[in-house]
Structure formats: structure tokens, C-alpha cells
Design an enzyme around this catalytic site. Structure first.
Site, PDB file in Angstrom:
ATOM      1  N   ASP A  63     107.668  19.481  37.771  1.00  0.00           N
ATOM      2  CA  ASP A  63     107.453  20.058  36.445  1.00  0.00           C
ATOM      3  C   ASP A  63     108.454  19.479  35.455  1.00  0.00           C
ATOM      4  O   ASP A  63     108.123  19.224  34.295  1.00  0.00           O
ATOM      5  CB  ASP A  63     107.633  21.579  36.486  1.00  0.00           C
ATOM      6  CG  ASP A  63     106.461  22.251  37.187  1.00  0.00           C
ATOM      7  OD1 ASP A  63     105.559  21.516  37.637  1.00  0.00           O
ATOM      8  OD2 ASP A  63     106.457  23.482  37.281  1.00  0.00           O
ATOM      9  N   ALA A  64     109.685  19.274  35.934  1.00  0.00           N
ATOM     10  CA  ALA A  64     110.727  18.781  35.028  1.00  0.00           C
ATOM     11  C   ALA A  64     110.378  17.369  34.542  1.00  0.00           C
ATOM     12  O   ALA A  64     110.516  17.049  33.357  1.00  0.00           O
ATOM     13  CB  ALA A  64     112.070  18.786  35.738  1.00  0.00           C
ATOM     14  N   ASP A  65     109.883  16.519  35.458  1.00  0.00           N
ATOM     15  CA  ASP A  65     109.491  15.154  35.067  1.00  0.00           C
ATOM     16  C   ASP A  65     108.331  15.210  34.076  1.00  0.00           C
ATOM     17  O   ASP A  65     108.290  14.476  33.093  1.00  0.00           O
ATOM     18  CB  ASP A  65     109.056  14.330  36.292  1.00  0.00           C
ATOM     19  CG  ASP A  65     110.253  13.956  37.151  1.00  0.00           C
ATOM     20  OD1 ASP A  65     111.390  14.113  36.652  1.00  0.00           O
ATOM     21  OD2 ASP A  65     110.051  13.534  38.301  1.00  0.00           O
ATOM     22  N   SER A  82      98.525  27.154  25.644  1.00  0.00           N
ATOM     23  CA  SER A  82      99.716  26.800  26.399  1.00  0.00           C
ATOM     24  C   SER A  82     100.931  27.231  25.567  1.00  0.00           C
ATOM     25  O   SER A  82     100.766  27.797  24.493  1.00  0.00           O
ATOM     26  CB  SER A  82      99.651  25.294  26.585  1.00  0.00           C
ATOM     27  OG  SER A  82     100.776  24.840  27.218  1.00  0.00           O
ATOM     28  N   ARG A 111      91.992  29.384  33.185  1.00  0.00           N
ATOM     29  CA  ARG A 111      92.201  28.806  31.869  1.00  0.00           C
ATOM     30  C   ARG A 111      91.352  27.558  31.647  1.00  0.00           C
ATOM     31  O   ARG A 111      90.852  27.319  30.559  1.00  0.00           O
ATOM     32  CB  ARG A 111      93.684  28.457  31.699  1.00  0.00           C
ATOM     33  CG  ARG A 111      93.959  27.857  30.344  1.00  0.00           C
ATOM     34  CD  ARG A 111      95.430  27.775  30.069  1.00  0.00           C
ATOM     35  NE  ARG A 111      96.072  26.715  30.828  1.00  0.00           N
ATOM     36  CZ  ARG A 111      97.336  26.364  30.679  1.00  0.00           C
ATOM     37  NH1 ARG A 111      98.103  27.019  29.838  1.00  0.00           N
ATOM     38  NH2 ARG A 111      97.851  25.389  31.388  1.00  0.00           N
ATOM     39  N   TYR A 170     100.457  39.849  30.875  1.00  0.00           N
ATOM     40  CA  TYR A 170     101.445  39.622  29.825  1.00  0.00           C
ATOM     41  C   TYR A 170     100.820  39.312  28.467  1.00  0.00           C
ATOM     42  O   TYR A 170     101.530  39.063  27.499  1.00  0.00           O
ATOM     43  CB  TYR A 170     102.426  38.510  30.210  1.00  0.00           C
ATOM     44  CG  TYR A 170     101.782  37.210  30.650  1.00  0.00           C
ATOM     45  CD1 TYR A 170     101.018  36.439  29.772  1.00  0.00           C
ATOM     46  CD2 TYR A 170     101.938  36.745  31.956  1.00  0.00           C
ATOM     47  CE1 TYR A 170     100.421  35.271  30.169  1.00  0.00           C
ATOM     48  CE2 TYR A 170     101.339  35.564  32.375  1.00  0.00           C
ATOM     49  CZ  TYR A 170     100.580  34.832  31.469  1.00  0.00           C
ATOM     50  OH  TYR A 170      99.983  33.671  31.873  1.00  0.00           O
ATOM     51  N   CYS A 177     114.633  20.381  77.306  1.00  0.00           N
ATOM     52  CA  CYS A 177     114.292  20.318  78.729  1.00  0.00           C
ATOM     53  C   CYS A 177     114.255  18.890  79.263  1.00  0.00           C
ATOM     54  O   CYS A 177     114.114  18.686  80.467  1.00  0.00           O
ATOM     55  CB  CYS A 177     112.958  21.012  78.997  1.00  0.00           C
ATOM     56  SG  CYS A 177     111.535  20.071  78.407  1.00  0.00           S
ATOM     57  N   ASP A 225     107.541  17.664  32.051  1.00  0.00           N
ATOM     58  CA  ASP A 225     108.018  18.135  30.750  1.00  0.00           C
ATOM     59  C   ASP A 225     108.749  17.028  30.002  1.00  0.00           C
ATOM     60  O   ASP A 225     108.608  16.877  28.791  1.00  0.00           O
ATOM     61  CB  ASP A 225     108.946  19.339  30.923  1.00  0.00           C
ATOM     62  CG  ASP A 225     108.171  20.582  31.344  1.00  0.00           C
ATOM     63  OD1 ASP A 225     106.950  20.616  31.092  1.00  0.00           O
ATOM     64  OD2 ASP A 225     108.776  21.488  31.930  1.00  0.00           O
TER      65      ASP A 225
HETATM   66  S1  IVH Z   1     102.114  33.924  27.166  1.00  0.00           S
HETATM   67  C1  IVH Z   1      99.404  32.251  23.817  1.00  0.00           C
HETATM   68  N1  IVH Z   1     103.734  34.809  29.019  1.00  0.00           N
HETATM   69  O1  IVH Z   1     102.650  29.699  31.018  1.00  0.00           O
HETATM   70  C2  IVH Z   1     100.370  32.194  24.920  1.00  0.00           C
HETATM   71  N2  IVH Z   1     102.511  32.822  29.465  1.00  0.00           N
HETATM   72  O2  IVH Z   1     102.978  27.114  29.743  1.00  0.00           O
HETATM   73  C3  IVH Z   1      99.946  32.955  26.091  1.00  0.00           C
HETATM   74  N3  IVH Z   1     102.883  31.944  31.707  1.00  0.00           N
HETATM   75  O3  IVH Z   1      99.316  29.331  30.012  1.00  0.00           O
HETATM   76  C4  IVH Z   1     100.832  32.780  27.243  1.00  0.00           C
HETATM   77  N4  IVH Z   1     104.282  33.475  32.381  1.00  0.00           N
HETATM   78  O4  IVH Z   1      99.830  30.445  32.310  1.00  0.00           O
HETATM   79  C5  IVH Z   1     102.868  33.846  28.677  1.00  0.00           C
HETATM   80  N5  IVH Z   1     105.151  35.732  30.602  1.00  0.00           N
HETATM   81  C6  IVH Z   1     104.286  34.796  30.240  1.00  0.00           C
HETATM   82  C7  IVH Z   1     103.944  33.765  31.112  1.00  0.00           C
HETATM   83  C8  IVH Z   1     103.052  32.784  30.685  1.00  0.00           C
HETATM   84  C9  IVH Z   1     103.629  32.395  32.729  1.00  0.00           C
HETATM   85  C10 IVH Z   1     102.067  30.723  31.768  1.00  0.00           C
HETATM   86  C11 IVH Z   1     100.661  30.855  31.250  1.00  0.00           C
HETATM   87  C12 IVH Z   1     100.572  29.888  30.121  1.00  0.00           C
HETATM   88  C13 IVH Z   1     101.628  28.895  30.508  1.00  0.00           C
HETATM   89  C14 IVH Z   1     102.102  28.088  29.329  1.00  0.00           C
END
Ligand code: IVH
Length: 722
Positions: free
Chosen positions: A43-45, A92, A149, A236, A432, A47
């Protein structure tokens, strides 16, 4: 390479090339991660590349490509599922990597809203769960649809699968008429580890990390597989709602919690960038002990009216950002490579490391997988780490990715001590001394010692008493080791003769350190209690390769009692086969026997398992161990399962028109529970069409094709639920 050129120094021509290269790289990485559940970079790469892409685009806006990663969320949905168009796009999040980015986030929001630097502005801060996002649609309080998604606009319909997740309510009271709840599906570390063990036992796919395991489990075309996987869900966010949930993010999340959704307990309301950063540190400090993967902290503007005003950029909201954790990597010295012998004889190399902290956890052991991995090649001989091998004394990179077992990811050749020699993988069992061989196509070398190998015997017995097997209270791994070392038990049957063999077994045990009258009495009672054992547990307890919990249940359900299964396995490995001289001919003869065919035709039972089962039952020493154990037990027969004998098992059913006694979703779930496949369209493969009032073209097509057509009552009568 152009990647090393500072963005500020790039010429337009270099920028164009670089953007093309990044578009391709990021697309591939996206596909591997989202569609194939098999990431090709960390993920870091990812990003870092995405960030560079964004920086170049900011400098050269004219060169932005239509296929740029900054214009995409995730990957297009795969073909296996029906498509769902999201009523509200699933977006995202932008990323912040340090405190300067977080302060910049706060000030840009203030600027946008016209708020002074010291005006009150509240946020929420919560863990960023490393799973996959899911949108759940409720109509009149009932779950009617669940969608992944996908690319943000169109996702996959995984409703049947989502219904199997315990954290996802099917029905809720007091919600708006229409409400889409969004959140993350994830798997805990413990569940991930045991899933991988089970998968390995049945020769199934193992997963690289809990996120991939969660994604692979949710995106199963067969919902019964999802049901067997321990998925969880945190809510969330939300999508379309027929009325507002609340006025603030905090209150909306509280409302979701009150409606019965799991929400993250580490969510806090914060009043400044400093408070956000404090909560970030607080969450980061808990990261190692949470029991599930998080990869950052998400900050959201609390006031929903502000959120509405701030709105979105192309794929990310202005009112939220993800503050990512740095990758969990560290470098340390490899002090030794030890070989452990498992219950199936597998020789597993373990790296002993100079202790090092990786993502908040002190690591001193890591897996090295197998001899190929140490040598720098994969099982097909292709180079990994560009062919760099790993030697004792090397400086190695330790990597923790949610996975509970740390891995060695890389080696620093520039720090290799003079005189370091390639690792010589043993060809004999270190316990053994028996020869350890590698079968064709197997990446693992195995000890051939079987029951004469103390390591295998002890590991087999530890497995035998484990939770999903005999689960004898008071007899865990530690006691098994102790009793074995004392010569009290050397095979499972010995457990059941302990008391009798010692005459007054109690007296002997009582005198041992750590045992008293009460614990000894309890142990013998617990052993007695397990003399009766369900067939599936018994089969799993045998510790035969590929015979995991699920396969145990499958075999038990099919054969119903031990004698039938045993006789079938004996016939499969029996007479004609024994006559053939060489191994290959024997195997071919075995595979032709009707008994072999019966075994492999059981749904969920593969060739590798049948081979292992037949081999275990034919090998005289192993067979004696099994027979002696059986003589001590009463193995419970398994009743024919409810789904079996269901009139619709294996049939393809199409529902069309209006159903009056149940929702479409309910009808589908019930049909699936009875083993039917529910399809959306009528074809030659359809067995039954259930047509309610208003059924149109599908009912007509069914009539044309001569497919059995029932009304709702006829269907309910057929499935015995009228
Ligand atoms: S809010 C409009 N809250 O991270 C934004 N996303 O990199 C809605 N994710 O697609 C997302 N934990 O799959 C939100 N506490 C959190 C989250 C979260 C994980 C994921 C989610 C999103 C992705 C974006």
C-alpha cells in the site's frame, strides 16, 4: 530512472512519459488489488506512486491523461456478479502522510468555508479499517441489497453473501424508509490465521493478508462459502437516505449504532488539528493490539451542513482525508534459520532475528516459507527478490502486514558479511533423522518418518486435542508435550487408556507438579466425555493432510458413518491397486476404481485429499494408530442434512412478477438455503420459474422452453413452507 527525478526538475517530455508509465503501473496495481485480490505492491508503494502522479499532474495540468489513477476509484467490477449502480457514488479518500498535510487539510477547509483560523470547527477521527467497502440498502427497515464499491459508480451485487455476515442486520426498526449504510467488511487477525490454516489443510487458496481474505470471502459466487468465513462489518458512512440521519457526523454514527450497526469504538470528536493528531497517535499506539488491520486514521468534518457545502473533488470528498500509517517494515539481522517439523512432516524454516520493533510489535521470529523462498525463487523457479538469496548473518527486511506471522521481505546485499554461505536446506528431518523429500509439485520438503518422528507425533496429538477436534478440557498443547515427554502417551489412543493403564492413574497424575486431585479427576472425566465423538470432528482430528474442518464435515455428511467411509477408502486403495508393481501404475489403477470415483465426486472433496486419505489408511503404522483409536471410541453417525433431499437442491430457479408472501430477496435467500441456485433470467438451464402476478416476458419464455412454472403458493408447497 525517471522516478528519481524531482518533480520540480521534470521537463514536459519527461513528465508525459512518466505520467504514461504511472498510469499503466497504477492500473495494473489497482486491478491486482481490487479485482484479483492479489496485490502486486505494498500500500505504501502504491500511495507513493499515486502521490507522485498527483504532483506531476499539479505541475503539468495539460498533460493529465484520461486514464490517470487520480480519476479512478478502485477497479471496474468483475463479471461474475450482477452489477449495481450506486444511487450515490462510493468515493475514495485523499491521503495525508504527515502532520503538515493534516494542518493543510484543516486550513484549506477553513478557507473554503470562510472560517477564521481560530473559529470553532469540529472533526471526527476514527480508524481507517483495512477491508473492503460495502453499501447496504435498507428499504422499510429490510436489507434489500448489498453492493461492493467496484469503480465507485458500479459495484457488484453481493446481497446473498452480505446476509451471511453476523454484524449486518437483516432488519432494523426506526430507520428512514430508504437508507444506504456504508462501511467496511473486514476479517480479524485470529479469524484470518485460522482460515488460512483450514485452507492449507484442504489444499485451498491461502490469503496474503486479512483484507484479501475478506475480499475473497465476500466475493464468492456461492454464498454458503461466505457463510463459513468469519466476516465482520463496521459502519462509518451512508449513501442515499430518504431523510437526514442527523446534523453531525458524530450523531449520525451514534444513530447507526443505535439501529444495531457495529461502529468503531475509537471514533472521537476533535476540535483542532492538534486534537486530530493526538487521536492519530492514540489510535496508532493501539494498532498492534486491536486484533484487526487498520492502515490509518480518517478525519471528517463533523457538521453535515459543512460537509454538504464542501462537497467533492473528482473522486474524493473535500471534507474528509485519510492520514496513513507508515508501512510496517524494519531491518534487522538474521541470526539463525531453524527448521520446525509440523504434523504432516513439513519442514518449515523459521528466521531467528535480532529483536526489532515492527509497527509497535517486537519481532524476533519470522517465517521464511520454504527452501525456494530462501534461495530467491518461487515454486516455478522464477526469481523473487531479483534472485537474491537469504543467508544467516544477512541484514534482512521484516514485514508485518496484518498477518500475525511476520515475513522476511528482502535482504540487503551490501551489508552481507564476508564468509556468509548460502543456506543448506536439510534433506533429513532434524528431529528423527528420516529422509525429508519433496514431492513433485510440492513447494515443501517433508519428513518421511511418520509415526516414528517425535515431532510429527507430538504435533499430530496437539492437533488431535485442539478446539475443533477432540477439544479435551485440561489437555492442551502443553500437557500433550509433557505427557509425551514422560512416555505416557505416544498416540491418540493412549489418551483414552491413560486412566486404565496406570491402574490408579489418578494417584500418579496427582503427584505431578501442577496437578491436584481435582484437576486429575476433571481430566479423566473430560477424556471420558469425549469417547463419544461426532464423525466430522473425528475425521478432522486425524490430522490427515488436506482434511480440514470443512472437508471433515463434508465427508461426514456424505458417508454418515465411519464404517462406510473406511470401507470406501479401503476399496479405493484396495486389491487391484496393490497388484500393480510401480507407483504410477498403482495410482492409475486406484483412480479407476468406483470407490475412488465416489470419493472424488463428493462436492468439495478434491483429488489431493483422497490421495492423502487413502495413503494414510494404507500405510500400516498409521492405519494401526487409527484402528487402535477407533477401538476406544464411539463415533457418532451423522444424520442426513436438511438441505439434502430438498426437492430444489441443485436446481436453477427464476422468480418473476410480484411475490405477495415474501420479498424477492427473502424468496431468493430461502431458495438458496435449500440448495437452489437463483438466477435473474430464464434460459435452457432454468429448472423452475416462479411467476407472480404481472410476470411478463420471463414467464412467456419459460412456457416456450417448456420449463416448469409455478405460482407463489405452488412454490411454497414444493419447498414445504406453505
Ligand atoms: S469514509 C466519502 N471512513 O477507505 C468517503 N472510509 O481510501 C467515504 N475506509 O473507500 C469513506 N475505513 O473503503 C471512511 N472509517 C472510514 C474508513 C474508510 C476504511 C475505506 C473505504 C474507502 C477507502 C478510501
Amino acid at each position: 530512472m525517471s522516478e528519481t527525478i524531482d518533480v520540480a526538475d521534470l521537463t514536459p517530455a519527461q513528465a508525459r512519459d512518466e505520467l504514461a508509465r504511472l498510469a499503466l503501473l497504477l492500473q495494473e496495481a489497482n486491478r491486482a488489488y481490487h479485482a484479483d485480490d492479489a496485490p502486486v505492491m505494498s500500500d505504501a508503494d502504491f500511495d507513493a506512486l499515486k502521490r507522485r502522479n498527483g504532483e506531476i499532474e499539479a505541475r503539468f495540468p495539460d498533460l493529465i491523461r484520461p486514464d490517470s489513477a487520480s480519476a479512478q476509484v478502485g477497479a471496474a467490477p468483475s463479471d461474475g456478479f450482477a452489477k449495481v449502480t450506486h444511487a450515490v457514488r462510493m468515493l475514495s479518500l485523499g491521503n495525508a502522510f504527515d502532520s503538515a498535510d493534516v494542518r493543510e487539510f484543516d486550513s484549506s477547509i477553513r478557507k473554503y468555508l470562510g472560517l477564521a483560523e481560530d473559529a470553532p470547527l469540529a472533526y471526527t477521527a476514527e480508524p481507517k479499517i483495512d477491508g473492503l467497502s460495502l453499501s447496504l440498502r435498507y428499504e422499510d427497515g429490510r436489507l434489500v441489497q448489498a453492493a461492493t464499491r467496484g469503480d465507485g459508480t458500479t459495484g457488484e451485487n453481493v446481497t446473498a453473501n452480505a446476509r451471511t455476515v453476523a454484524d449486518i442486520p437483516q432488519q432494523i426498526a426506526g430507520a428512514p424508509d430508504v437508507m444506504e449504510v456504508r462501511g467496511e467488511v473486514y476479517m480479524s487477525h485470529a479469524d484470518f490465521a485460522s482460515l488460512n490454516v483450514r485452507q492449507a489443510e484442504v489444499g485451498g487458496k491461502t490469503f496474503a493478508n486479512p483484507r484479501n481474505a475478506a475480499a475473497g470471502s465476500l466475493r464468492q459466487l456461492d454464498a454458503s462459502i461466505t457463510r463459513a468465513r468469519p466476516l465482520r462489518f463496521f459502519a462509518y458512512a451512508w449513501g442515499a437516505v430518504s431523510e437526514p440521519l442527523a446534523e453531525t457526523q458524530t450523531a449520525a454514527i451514534e444513530r447507526l449504532a443505535a439501529l444495531g450497526f457495529a461502529t468503531n469504538p475509537l471514533t472521537r470528536r476533535c476540535n483542532s488539528a492538534d486534537e486530530l493528531l493526538a487521536q492519530y497517535r492514540h489510535i496508532e499506539a493501539q494498532r498492534a493490539t486491536l486484533g484487526y488491520d487498520i492502515d490509518g486514521v480518517v478525519y471528517k468534518v463533523d457538521d453535515l451542513d459543512y460537509q454538504r457545502r464542501l462537497g467533492f473533488r473528482s473522486t474524493t470528498p473535500r471534507w474528509a482525508i485519510a492520514h496513513k500509517f507508515p508501512a510496517e517494515l524494519a531491518w534487522t539481522q538474521l541470526e539463525a534459520i531453524d527448521i520446525q517439523v509440523g504434523r504432516t512432516g513439513a519442514l518449515s524454516p523459521v528466521a531467528r532475528l535480532a529483536p526489532v520493533t515492527v509497527g509497535g510489535v517486537v519481532v524476533s521470529n519470522a517465517t521464511l516459507h520454504n527452501e525456494d523462498y530462501i534461495a530467491g525463487r518461487d515454486s516455478s523457479g522464477a526469481p523473487i527478490r531479483e534472485g537474491r538469496d537469504i543467508r544467516v548473518g544477512d541484514r534482512v527486511q521484516v514485514y508485518r502486514a496484518g498477518d500475525v506471522i511476520p515475513k522476511i521481505a528482502d535482504v540487503d546485499l551490501s551489508a552481507r558479511p564476508a564468509g556468509a554461505v548460502p543456506f543448506d536446506f536439510p534433506t533429513h528431518c532434524p528431529v528423527c533423522g528420516s529422509e525429508a523429500i519433496r514431492e513433485e509439485g510440492d513447494s515443501v520438503r517433508r519428513c518421511t518418518g511418520g509415526m516414528i518422528c517425535a515431532a510429527q507425533v507430538v504435533e499430530k496429538m496437539k492437533h488431535f486435542v485442539s478446539r475443533a477436534a477432540f477439544d479435551i478440557e485440561g489437555l492442551g498443547a502443553k500437557q500433550v508435550e509433557q505427557f509425551h515427554a514422560d512416555g505416557w502417551i505416544s498416540e491418540p489412543a493412549d489418551i483414552f487408556t491413560l486412566q486404565a493403564r496406570f491402574g490408579d492413574g489418578m494417584q500418579q497424575l496427582k503427584n505431578r507438579e501442577g496437578w491436584g486431585e481435582k484437576s486429575a479427576t476433571n481430566l479423566f472425566a473430560a477424556i471420558e466425555e469425549r469417547r463419544r465423538i461426532p464423525l466430522d470432528r473425528f475425521l478432522f482430528a486425524l490430522g490427515i493432510r488436506h482434511l480440514g474442518e470443512v472437508a471433515g464435515k463434508t465427508l461426514a455428511r456424505h458417508f454418515q458413518n465411519w464404517e462406510t467411509l473406511r470401507d470406501t477408502v479401503d476399496r479405493a486403495g484396495g486389491e487391484p491397486a496393490a497388484e500393480a508393481a510401480d507407483g504410477k501404475a498403482r495410482k492409475a489403477a486406484m483412480e479407476e476404481s468406483p470407490a475412488w470415483s465416489e470419493l472424488v465426486s463428493v462436492d468439495g472433496i478434491g483429488d489431493a485429499l483422497v490421495q492423502a486419505l487413502v495413503a494414510a489408511m494404507r500405510q500400516p503404522a498409521e492405519r494401526d494408530v487409527i484402528d487402535r483409536l477407533v477401538a476406544q471410541l464411539e463415533i457418532e453417525e451423522v444424520a442426513a442434512p436438511a438441505g439434502e433431499g430438498s426437492p430444489v437442491a441443485g436446481k436453477t430457479v427464476v422468480f418473476t412478477g410480484t411475490l405477495e408472501k415474501m420479498t424477492r430477496a427473502e424468496a431468493k435467500a430461502r431458495a438458496e438455503a435449500l440448495g437452489a441456485k437463483v438466477s435473474g433470467s430464464v434460459s435452457k438451464k432454468t429448472d423452475i420459474v416462479v411467476a407472480g402476478p404481472g410476470a411478463g416476458s420471463k414467464a412467456k419464455k419459460a412456457a416456450e422452453l417448456g420449463i416448469e412454472t409455478l405460482d407463489e403458493d405452488g412454490w411454497l408447497t414444493l419447498i414445504g413452507q406453505a
